[in-house]
Design a protein around this motif. Structure first.
Motif, PDB file in Angstrom:
ATOM      1  N   SER A 238       2.077 -37.556  58.802  1.00  0.00           N
ATOM      2  CA  SER A 238       3.096 -37.365  57.761  1.00  0.00           C
ATOM      3  C   SER A 238       2.571 -36.471  56.647  1.00  0.00           C
ATOM      4  CB  SER A 238       3.522 -38.716  57.182  1.00  0.00           C
ATOM      5  OG  SER A 238       4.217 -39.490  58.144  1.00  0.00           O
ATOM      6  N   LEU A 241       2.642 -32.917  57.755  1.00  0.00           N
ATOM      7  CA  LEU A 241       3.996 -32.361  57.675  1.00  0.00           C
ATOM      8  C   LEU A 241       4.413 -32.114  56.228  1.00  0.00           C
ATOM      9  CD1 LEU A 241       5.688 -34.509  60.446  1.00  0.00           C
ATOM     10  CD2 LEU A 241       5.235 -32.062  60.531  1.00  0.00           C
ATOM     11  N   PRO A 245       5.859 -28.398  56.796  1.00  0.00           N
ATOM     12  CA  PRO A 245       6.919 -29.013  57.601  1.00  0.00           C
ATOM     13  C   PRO A 245       7.170 -28.319  58.934  1.00  0.00           C
ATOM     14  CG  PRO A 245       7.611 -28.767  55.316  1.00  0.00           C
ATOM     15  CD  PRO A 245       6.339 -27.989  55.468  1.00  0.00           C
ATOM     16  N   ARG A 247       4.844 -27.176  60.974  1.00  0.00           N
ATOM     17  CA  ARG A 247       3.670 -27.271  61.849  1.00  0.00           C
ATOM     18  C   ARG A 247       4.059 -27.910  63.177  1.00  0.00           C
ATOM     19  NH1 ARG A 247      -0.208 -24.322  61.542  1.00  0.00           N
ATOM     20  NH2 ARG A 247      -0.702 -24.839  59.373  1.00  0.00           N
ATOM     21  N   ARG A 264      11.264 -36.045  61.867  1.00  0.00           N
ATOM     22  CA  ARG A 264      10.674 -34.917  61.155  1.00  0.00           C
ATOM     23  C   ARG A 264      10.251 -33.792  62.102  1.00  0.00           C
ATOM     24  NH1 ARG A 264       6.556 -36.713  56.544  1.00  0.00           N
ATOM     25  NH2 ARG A 264       7.062 -34.552  55.950  1.00  0.00           N
ATOM     26  N   VAL A 266       8.467 -34.129  64.997  1.00  0.00           N
ATOM     27  CA  VAL A 266       7.271 -34.371  65.797  1.00  0.00           C
ATOM     28  C   VAL A 266       7.674 -34.608  67.250  1.00  0.00           C
ATOM     29  CG1 VAL A 266       5.334 -35.941  66.174  1.00  0.00           C
ATOM     30  CG2 VAL A 266       5.977 -35.282  63.848  1.00  0.00           C
TER      31      VAL A 266
END
Length: 376
Positions: A238, A241, A245, A247, A264, A266
């Protein structure tokens, strides 16, 4: 101590932990249902509210258990516990008094129809024995031909000043957000083959770790981040990110062990063996158990172990072997590794952070932003 002697000691520790875990679970199941519920080791009075293939929604009168999403459990009549259904807890809605469980995907010969119409069901603790894989990992690292860097590190033979590519320096973008100690730790982590960072609660260890991960990714490398628990790994992912954000991030583990990471962006991967190949920089997160499954399958530019003060030496072997460069973030003055058995060998209760700190030292983060003045 040579590699063979260290290997023998760690193998003995792992085997003793297996015996202690089995004994503890047997003792738990042998207690009365009332005792198990009072201790938080069981939920009683469950009624099947809805079923969808391998998913079960169960209504309960109250929940005083310590169970969390991702926990492995038995669903049974509360008496013949291990003849019940092997399940994993997916969700708990305290407002509706409903828990959702999923039949273990590795379970075979399961007769779920026996629960149709059943009431007064019980959830009890279940254990997933991964000891054989852990034993194999220890032997591959300490007795195998590969993993020379990890082996040298564990044996105290590594050189902190050995040549290493400098992936970032004091002029890197975003470093101005770090304090002086964090900035020094960042530069050292990005210019040395391995580095240890120690800090009390609130010292910004997670922020620093995220900055190091970003630097290695910006240098075109793939990074494996790990810890003993999913919670530790998720918290660091987290932070990564928050830092970037966009990545590319993968998380190994059941979806219910991913908190809100999926929302998010992932990529959630149920098991390490199903981690997809990826060209270019990325971050892969998984527990030390997941690292065992990656041995021989993947290598990374960097392995970063978070909360390394809680990671035992046997559990550290596999993640250290996944990369040639290592950063360990933690504090051996805080919580130690979880140990179930009573060991004569002091290595059993020594974390990988404490073990390496004794030889190589660490960078201390001296400013805390959360603890009150008296505790500091």
């Amino acid at each position: 101590m040579n590699a063979g002697a260290l290997c023998d000691r760690l193998l003995a520790i792992v085997e003793m932990e297996r015996r202690a875990g089995r004994r503890q679970l047997r003792e738990t199941h042998a207690r009365s249902l009332e005792e198990r519920v009072e201790a938080g080791d069981a939920m009683r009075g469950l009624e099947l509210a809805q079923r969808d293939d391998r998913l079960f929604a169960l209504r309960y009168p109250e929940n005083v258990s310590r169970f969390r999403a991702g926990d492995l459990l038995w669903l049974s009549d509360g008496v013949h516990i291990e003849k019940g259904l092997p399940v994993a807890l997916r969700d708990d809605d305290p407002n509706e008094h409903v828990v959702v469980v999923e039949i273990d995907r590795f379970a075979t010969g399961v007769k779920a129809d026996a629960l149709d119409g059943a009431s007064d069901l019980v959830l009890d603790k279940r254990d997933l024995d991964l000891t054989d894989s852990l034993l194999d990992a220890v032997q591959r690292v300490l007795r195998g031909a590969a993993a020379a860097d990890a082996r040298a590190l564990l044996l105290g033979e590594a050189k902190a000043d050995a040549p290493a590519d400098v992936v970032a320096d004091a002029r890197s973008p975003g470093i101005e957000a770090l304090d002086d100690d964090q900035r020094a730790a960042f530069v050292e982590a990005c210019s040395r083959p391995f580095h240890l960072v120690q800090g009390p609660p609130g010292a910004g260890k997670t922020r620093l770790a995220a900055a190091v991960v970003r630097a290695f990714c910006d240098a075109g490398q793939q990074v494996f981040v790990t810890g003993f628990t999913h919670r530790a790994v998720n918290r660091l992912l987290s932070a990564v990110l928050d830092d970037d954000p966009e990545r590319r991030v993968f998380k190994i583990g059941r979806t219910m062990q991913a908190d809100d990471l999926g929302a998010r962006g992932v990529h959630l991967v149920p098991t390490a063996t199903r981690l997809p190949d990826h060209d270019g920089p990325c971050v892969v997160g998984g527990t030390t158990h997941a690292a065992v499954r990656l041995l021989g399958r993947r290598t990374f530019g960097l392995c970063l172990i978070d909360e390394a003060g809680q990671v035992s030496l046997p559990h550290a072997c596999a993640p250290l072997a996944l990369a040639r460069r290592h950063v360990l973030v933690g504090d051996h003055a805080q919580l130690p590794p979880l140990v179930l058995g009573e060991h004569d060998d002091p290595l059993a209760t020594r974390s990988v952070f404490e073990h390496l700190h004794a030889t190589y030292g660490s960078r201390m983060l001296r400013t805390t932003y959360r603890m009150n003045a008296e505790l500091c």
